[in-house]
Design a protein around this motif. Structure first.
Motif, short mmCIF file in Angstrom:
data_model
loop_
_atom_site.label_atom_id
_atom_site.label_comp_id
_atom_site.label_asym_id
_atom_site.label_seq_id
_atom_site.Cartn_x
_atom_site.Cartn_y
_atom_site.Cartn_z
N UNK A 91 1.69 9.83 -4.81
CA UNK A 91 0.25 9.96 -4.90
C UNK A 91 -0.41 9.16 -3.79
N UNK A 92 -1.54 9.66 -3.32
CA UNK A 92 -2.35 8.89 -2.37
C UNK A 92 -3.45 8.13 -3.08
N UNK A 93 -3.86 8.62 -4.26
CA UNK A 93 -4.97 8.00 -4.97
C UNK A 93 -4.80 8.23 -6.47
N UNK A 94 -5.11 7.20 -7.27
CA UNK A 94 -5.05 7.32 -8.72
C UNK A 94 -6.31 6.67 -9.31
N UNK A 131 -1.41 -5.44 -7.25
CA UNK A 131 -2.56 -5.87 -6.46
C UNK A 131 -2.64 -5.24 -5.06
N UNK A 132 -1.54 -5.06 -4.33
CA UNK A 132 -1.66 -4.40 -3.02
C UNK A 132 -2.10 -2.95 -3.11
N UNK A 133 -2.05 -2.36 -4.29
CA UNK A 133 -2.48 -0.97 -4.46
C UNK A 133 -3.97 -0.85 -4.75
N UNK A 134 -4.61 -1.95 -5.17
CA UNK A 134 -5.99 -1.87 -5.65
C UNK A 134 -6.97 -1.62 -4.51
N UNK A 135 -7.94 -0.75 -4.78
CA UNK A 135 -9.04 -0.53 -3.84
C UNK A 135 -9.83 -1.82 -3.69
N UNK A 136 -10.23 -2.16 -2.48
CA UNK A 136 -10.99 -3.38 -2.22
C UNK A 136 -12.49 -3.18 -2.43
N UNK A 137 -12.87 -2.00 -2.81
CA UNK A 137 -14.29 -1.66 -2.94
C UNK A 137 -14.89 -2.27 -4.21
N UNK A 138 -16.10 -2.78 -4.11
CA UNK A 138 -16.80 -3.29 -5.28
C UNK A 138 -17.20 -2.13 -6.20
N UNK A 139 -17.40 -2.45 -7.46
CA UNK A 139 -17.87 -1.45 -8.42
C UNK A 139 -19.37 -1.22 -8.22
N UNK A 140 -19.93 -0.14 -8.79
CA UNK A 140 -21.38 0.08 -8.69
C UNK A 140 -22.19 -1.09 -9.24
N UNK A 141 -21.73 -1.71 -10.34
CA UNK A 141 -22.44 -2.88 -10.87
C UNK A 141 -22.48 -3.99 -9.85
N UNK A 155 -3.14 -4.19 6.55
CA UNK A 155 -2.02 -5.08 6.28
C UNK A 155 -1.95 -5.43 4.79
N UNK A 156 -0.79 -5.24 4.21
CA UNK A 156 -0.60 -5.56 2.80
C UNK A 156 -0.97 -4.46 1.84
N UNK A 157 -1.57 -3.40 2.34
CA UNK A 157 -1.99 -2.30 1.46
C UNK A 157 -0.83 -1.36 1.17
N UNK A 158 -0.74 -0.89 -0.07
CA UNK A 158 0.33 0.01 -0.48
C UNK A 158 -0.22 1.30 -1.03
N UNK A 159 0.56 2.32 -0.95
CA UNK A 159 0.22 3.63 -1.50
C UNK A 159 0.86 3.76 -2.88
N UNK A 160 0.13 4.34 -3.86
CA UNK A 160 -1.22 4.92 -3.78
C UNK A 160 -2.30 3.87 -3.97
N UNK A 161 -3.53 4.22 -3.59
CA UNK A 161 -4.68 3.36 -3.85
C UNK A 161 -5.15 3.61 -5.28
N UNK A 162 -5.39 2.53 -6.01
CA UNK A 162 -5.83 2.61 -7.39
C UNK A 162 -7.27 2.12 -7.50
N UNK A 163 -8.08 2.80 -8.28
CA UNK A 163 -9.47 2.40 -8.45
C UNK A 163 -9.55 0.98 -9.00
N UNK A 164 -10.63 0.29 -8.63
CA UNK A 164 -10.81 -1.10 -9.07
C UNK A 164 -12.16 -1.29 -9.76
N UNK A 165 -12.80 -0.20 -10.18
CA UNK A 165 -14.13 -0.30 -10.78
C UNK A 165 -14.09 -0.68 -12.25
N UNK A 166 -12.92 -0.59 -12.90
CA UNK A 166 -12.80 -0.90 -14.33
C UNK A 166 -12.31 -2.34 -14.48
N UNK A 167 -13.15 -3.25 -14.99
CA UNK A 167 -12.74 -4.67 -15.09
C UNK A 167 -11.63 -4.92 -16.10
#
Length: 607
Positions: free
Chosen positions: A449-452, A222-232, A196-208
């Motif tokens: 795009x599906x992913x950027x 914001x609805x495009x951003x990946x919800x995944x945490x960065x490696x840090x 819910x609320x997610x939009x295409x494409x998904x954009x990486x969120x690892x770069x602060x």
């Protein structure tokens, strides 16, 4: 903020969405001349030429207004420096790690100094690459030198009030593998049934830097951003959650320092979403940041210099066994510190270019999609510059199955977010809405795009603002080394120097280190294979994509969730929010700039 930070270093600057109001506020007030006759007509020749002084704008002024960075972030960032690391090491004694039995059980932390801390560190591969290029050593040797500084007898433990050092130094490449697997699955899930609320494409969120820009200037992203945490962030969560659970201590007893390639990682560490409240929140408890302090490659050298330690003279061998205690959980210990986990990268420059120096998110997502469609191929279409490209996974018949792209640098990012902005509905009956933008090579727009993969720095993370610049290399190589020990050489320009750093980054995969031995050649632990032992004694699976065993990673993540008693979603995902600018608004609480400056100075920071 660290004295090493200057305006010239900030190549990832974020332009505010509103024109800066500081020059207007600092204009001198017009004072009437003394004995002036109010009835006298002033002619042009009587007017004295007066040049207004230039407006003085400091970093504090910019950070005091949330057009770019909020006041709270300004204070938190100012505290993250090599000085803060040394102050913390001198303020708290290093907690003794309890003796463990053969199954990883410990005797608890009873009888230990209540004011002590467990110090842990995580190091990015981009930082190691920068130091490797600076001192003409391999990426592997640079990692050993960092570990010797942070944990060895010739490093930080050789001085200070308590002789404290870091008990564990973790390679963020380990958690990056977990991030890659989770990112590929997030994309696949979005293709099947978006949340819910997610939009295409998904954009990486690892770069602060990119996230700060999106939250404060383009909330429609914001609805495009990946919800995944960065490696840090993921590394900090894992270290604090497991150590707190295993040793029966609160999360604030675990102090995590990250060594990263850019200053924006300090902002990431300051995010309220990346604290113990997201996975350990209990009523009445204060939030504890998953990453307490972030320093860069250059600040790491300043850390050594402050203790009169010559970084290039540190041993280039693994730490001795007595300085590498096993992690309190055997499975996680093998995952974090098992045999070298770098996978075999392709030798061709084309493959290295497709992987990139920012973790390889896009590359792994493409490889995962290709594994799901046997016989498919990947094509690359270059954009208007080297930092823009789009990728397609094609079926054997030539049909497009999956589309993705890469956008590096704010100039290119601005084009991306502009084209992803929702079309405005026309007020004219029967009129078409704003036409969709076109991608760099023509054809469909970015919405196809599906992913950027999005990164703020041109060229990727090896070009971060905290990396060592080529102009400093000559001086650093001579510091603490006897004259004549370094050969004189003509150093390349900065652009060519980035190529040297990139080469060091990719060389990590070709370095052959079968096991991690100590300085005397003893082996610290037994390995079943290149990725550590299997889960629960089961054989390794054939579910390997891009050199990463996805089944093994899933087992590690589930094991992490089970031993901490926290849902996996709370451990690996985060949230983002739109940030309203207060530029030009009444603060209602006095001079905001003065307040922030006073807070920073009081805490030992400031600019």
């Amino acid at each position: 903020m660290s004295a090493i930070l200057s305006a010239d270093d900030l190549n990832d600057f974020i332009n505010p969405g509103i024109a800066c109001i500081k020059p207007v506020e600092t204009l001198p007030q017009q004072q009437p001349e003394e004995n002036a006759n109010p009835y006298e007509v002033t002619t042009e020749d009587k007017v004295k030429a007066e040049n207004a002084p230039p407006a003085q704008i400091s970093l504090t002024d910019c950070l005091a207004c949330s057009g770019c960075v909020t006041s709270a972030e300004a204070v938190l960032v100012s505290l993250q420096s090599h000085s803060e690391v040394l102050d913390t090491l001198d303020r708290y004694a290093e907690l003794r790690i309890p003796v463990q039995d053969h199954v990883g059980a410990t005797d608890g932390m009873n009888g230990i100094d209540e004011d002590g801390r467990i110090f842990v560190a995580s190091v990015s591969p981009q930082t190691r690459a920068s130091l490797a290029a600076t001192y003409n050593v391999s990426e592997q040797q640079a990692g050993h030198m960092i570990a010797q500084l942070l944990s060895g007898p010739y490093g930080l433990r050789s001085g200070g009030k308590h002789g404290s050092g870091f008990t564990w130094v973790v390679d963020t490449n380990v958690m990056r593998e977990a991030c890659l697997v989770a990112a590929a699955e997030e994309v696949q899930q979005a293709l099947k049934a978006p949340t819910e609320g997610q939009k295409k494409p998904i954009l990486t969120s690892a770069c602060p830097g990119w996230i700060c820009y999106a939250e404060k200037t383009h909330p429609h992203i914001l609805p495009h951003l990946s919800k995944l945490k960065s490696p840090q962030a993921l590394t900090g969560t894992l270290l604090k959650s497991i150590l707190a659970k295993k040793f029966g201590v609160p999360p604030e007893k675990v102090w995590h320092m990250a060594v990263m390639p850019c200053f924006d990682k300090k902002l990431e560490a300051s995010r309220g979403e990346l604290t113990s409240h997201s996975w350990h929140g209990r009523e009445g408890e204060d939030a504890v940041r998953d990453t307490d302090c972030v320093i860069t490659a250059r600040e790491l050298l300043m850390l050594a210099e402050s203790r009169n330690i010559s970084f290039p003279c540190l041993p280039r061998k693994p730490l001795a066994k007595q300085f590498r205690p096993p992690f309190p959980d055997p499975t996680v210990n093998a995952f974090l510190f098992g045999r070298r986990r770098t996978k075999a990268l392709r030798d061709t420059s084309e493959a290295a270019s497709s992987i990139g120096t920012s973790g390889g998110y896009l590359h792994h997502v493409l490889q995962t999609q290709q594994s799901l469609h046997p016989g498919s191929t990947i094509t690359i279409h270059r954009g208007r510059n080297a930092d823009v490209a789009d990728y397609s996974v094609l079926s054997p018949s030539g049909k497009t199955i999956f589309k993705a792209a890469r956008y590096y640098g704010f100039r290119n990012i601005q084009n991306l977010v502009r084209r992803l902005k929702p079309a405005k509905a026309s007020r004219m009956p029967g009129a078409n809405s704003r036409r969709p933008a076109r991608k760099p090579g023509g054809g469909a727009g970015e919405g196809d795009y599906a992913y950027v993969e999005v990164m703020a720095c041109p060229g990727g993370c090896t070009n971060g603002g905290g990396q060592i610049k080529v102009g400093d290399v000559g001086t650093l190589r001579q510091t603490g080394v006897e004259n004549g020990s370094w050969e004189q050489e003509v150093l390349p320009a900065q652009r060519e120097w980035l190529g040297v750093v990139d080469e060091a980054y990719f060389s990590a995969s070709s370095e052959d280190e079968d096991v991690d031995g100590d300085a005397d050649g003893d082996v610290n632990m037994d390995m079943d294979d290149a990725h550590g032992p299997s889960i629960n004694g089961e054989a390794r699976s054939d579910d390997v994509v891009d050199g990463i065993d996805r089944t093994y990673i899933h087992g590690i993540l589930e094991h992490w969730s089970s031993i901490t008693g926290v849902e996996l979603e709370k451990l690996i995902y985060t949230t983002f929010r739109a940030v309203e600018s207060d530029v030009g608004k009444e603060s209602g609480g006095g001079n905001e700039m003065e307040r922030v400056s006073a807070l920073a100075v009081a805490q030992g920071g400031g600019w």
